[in-house]
Write an enzyme that holds these catalytic residues in place. Structure first.
Site, PDB file in Angstrom:
ATOM      1  N   ARG A  96     -15.695  -5.542   4.204  1.00 49.86           N
ATOM      2  CA  ARG A  96     -16.586  -4.848   3.289  1.00 49.86           C
ATOM      3  C   ARG A  96     -16.170  -5.046   1.833  1.00 49.86           C
ATOM      4  NH1 ARG A  96     -19.140  -0.831   6.454  1.00 49.86           N
ATOM      5  NH2 ARG A  96     -20.386   0.689   5.336  1.00 49.86           N
ATOM      6  N   ARG A 141     -27.191  12.087  10.519  1.00 54.56           N
ATOM      7  CA  ARG A 141     -25.841  11.632  10.166  1.00 54.56           C
ATOM      8  C   ARG A 141     -25.385  12.363   8.910  1.00 54.56           C
ATOM      9  NH1 ARG A 141     -24.701   5.230  10.376  1.00 54.56           N
ATOM     10  NH2 ARG A 141     -23.554   5.816   8.514  1.00 54.56           N
ATOM     11  N   ARG A 152     -23.082   4.985  -1.318  1.00 59.34           N
ATOM     12  CA  ARG A 152     -22.780   3.877  -0.398  1.00 59.34           C
ATOM     13  C   ARG A 152     -23.477   2.590  -0.844  1.00 59.34           C
ATOM     14  NH1 ARG A 152     -24.900   6.773   4.049  1.00 59.34           N
ATOM     15  NH2 ARG A 152     -24.711   5.046   5.484  1.00 59.34           N
TER      16      ARG A 152
HETATM   17  P1  AMP Z   1     -21.274   2.065   8.395  1.00 62.90           P
HETATM   18  O1  AMP Z   1     -21.690   2.655   9.689  1.00 62.90           O
HETATM   19  O2  AMP Z   1     -20.908   0.618   8.481  1.00 62.90           O
HETATM   20  O3  AMP Z   1     -22.272   2.336   7.293  1.00 62.90           O
HETATM   21  O4  AMP Z   1     -19.907   2.804   7.960  1.00 62.90           O
HETATM   22  C1  AMP Z   1     -19.866   4.202   7.769  1.00 62.90           C
HETATM   23  C2  AMP Z   1     -18.664   4.557   6.932  1.00 62.90           C
HETATM   24  O5  AMP Z   1     -17.455   4.164   7.598  1.00 62.90           O
HETATM   25  C3  AMP Z   1     -18.587   3.917   5.560  1.00 62.90           C
HETATM   26  O6  AMP Z   1     -19.364   4.595   4.582  1.00 62.90           O
HETATM   27  C4  AMP Z   1     -17.083   3.983   5.282  1.00 62.90           C
HETATM   28  O7  AMP Z   1     -16.693   5.293   4.907  1.00 62.90           O
HETATM   29  C5  AMP Z   1     -16.492   3.713   6.659  1.00 62.90           C
HETATM   30  N1  AMP Z   1     -16.286   2.264   6.880  1.00 62.90           N
HETATM   31  C6  AMP Z   1     -16.944   1.469   7.773  1.00 62.90           C
HETATM   32  N2  AMP Z   1     -16.502   0.206   7.720  1.00 62.90           N
HETATM   33  C7  AMP Z   1     -15.561   0.176   6.755  1.00 62.90           C
HETATM   34  C8  AMP Z   1     -14.745  -0.846   6.212  1.00 62.90           C
HETATM   35  N3  AMP Z   1     -14.817  -2.122   6.635  1.00 62.90           N
HETATM   36  N4  AMP Z   1     -13.851  -0.505   5.247  1.00 62.90           N
HETATM   37  C9  AMP Z   1     -13.748   0.756   4.809  1.00 62.90           C
HETATM   38  N5  AMP Z   1     -14.498   1.773   5.254  1.00 62.90           N
HETATM   39  C10 AMP Z   1     -15.405   1.497   6.223  1.00 62.90           C
END
Ligand code: AMP
Length: 202
Positions: A96, A141, A152
């Protein structure tokens, strides 16, 4: 047919939150018979189960910030070392930022491997905001409130989008128009991967 089915496929799907990458990632991975490795899903599962990791990351996820790179990369290393990922995997949500790209590169290089394709789902910010607003109503969520959504998307634009410039010179990025029906978008991804000799999705 071809020996495509025997090929390992190490894929990454990238796109702003609300781009549909989760849904498309599952479709692509199922068609190729490879596991989806979603860091967001791993964190949410740990929060739900109340593990130490879950307690560590709850506040971070709620705020929309990123979990520290070292911790996240360690989790991904463990997951990718499991047997079901030996024949390939589809990463969703990791790397990310460019530091995580370096972690992943180092891990894959240790195994003599590299990513085969990066699927970039292109969706304008206004469309992502609208879709995420809808999801917050449907799925409840806790990180889908408006402030966290905007935060985000900012992180995506400033930290995640730059990873594309790292992958682009490697010639592995497939830019896919993320506006259309689920099937249309899957077909676009399928065509792009097919052109690389990866699988037959539809
Ligand atoms: P997502 O479902 O991919 O939108 O991820 C939800 C949340 O998980 C994000 O807003 C971050 O807080 C955390 N997260 C997910 N993937 C990562 C990553 N590769 N690095 C850091 N935080 C992450």
């Amino acid at each position: 047919m071809t020996d495509d089915q025997d090929r390992t496929a190490r894929l990454l799907i990238v796109g702003p939150q609300g781009s549909g990458k989760g849904t498309q990632g599952v479709r692509v991975a199922e068609a190729l018979g490879i596991p989806v490795v979603s860091t967001g899903d791993i964190f949410r599962a740990n929060i739900k189960e109340g593990t130490d990791l879950g307690q560590q990351v709850t506040a971070i996820l709620d705020s929309g910030d990123l979990v520290p790179d070292e911790l996240t990369s360690e989790i991904v290393r463990d997951r990718l070392s499991q047997e079901d990922a030996a024949g390939g995997f589809l990463l969703d949500g990791y790397p990310r930022n460019t530091a995580q790209v370096a972690h992943l590169d180092a891990f894959l290089a240790e195994h003599g491997a590299s990513l085969d394709a990066v699927i970039l789902l292109d969706v304008p910010r206004a469309e992502s905001m609208a879709r995420l607003g809808l999801r917050s109503v449907e799925q409840g969520r806790s990180d889908d409130n408006e402030a966290a959504i905007a935060h985000r998307l900012d992180i995506y634009e400033h930290e995640t989008a730059p990873i594309i410039s790292v992958y682009e010179p490697r010639g592995i990025v497939d830019r896919i128009d993320g506006i259309g029906s689920l099937d249309e978008i899957t077909a676009r991804i399928s065509a792009a991967l097919g052109a690389r000799g990866i699988g037959q999705l539809v």
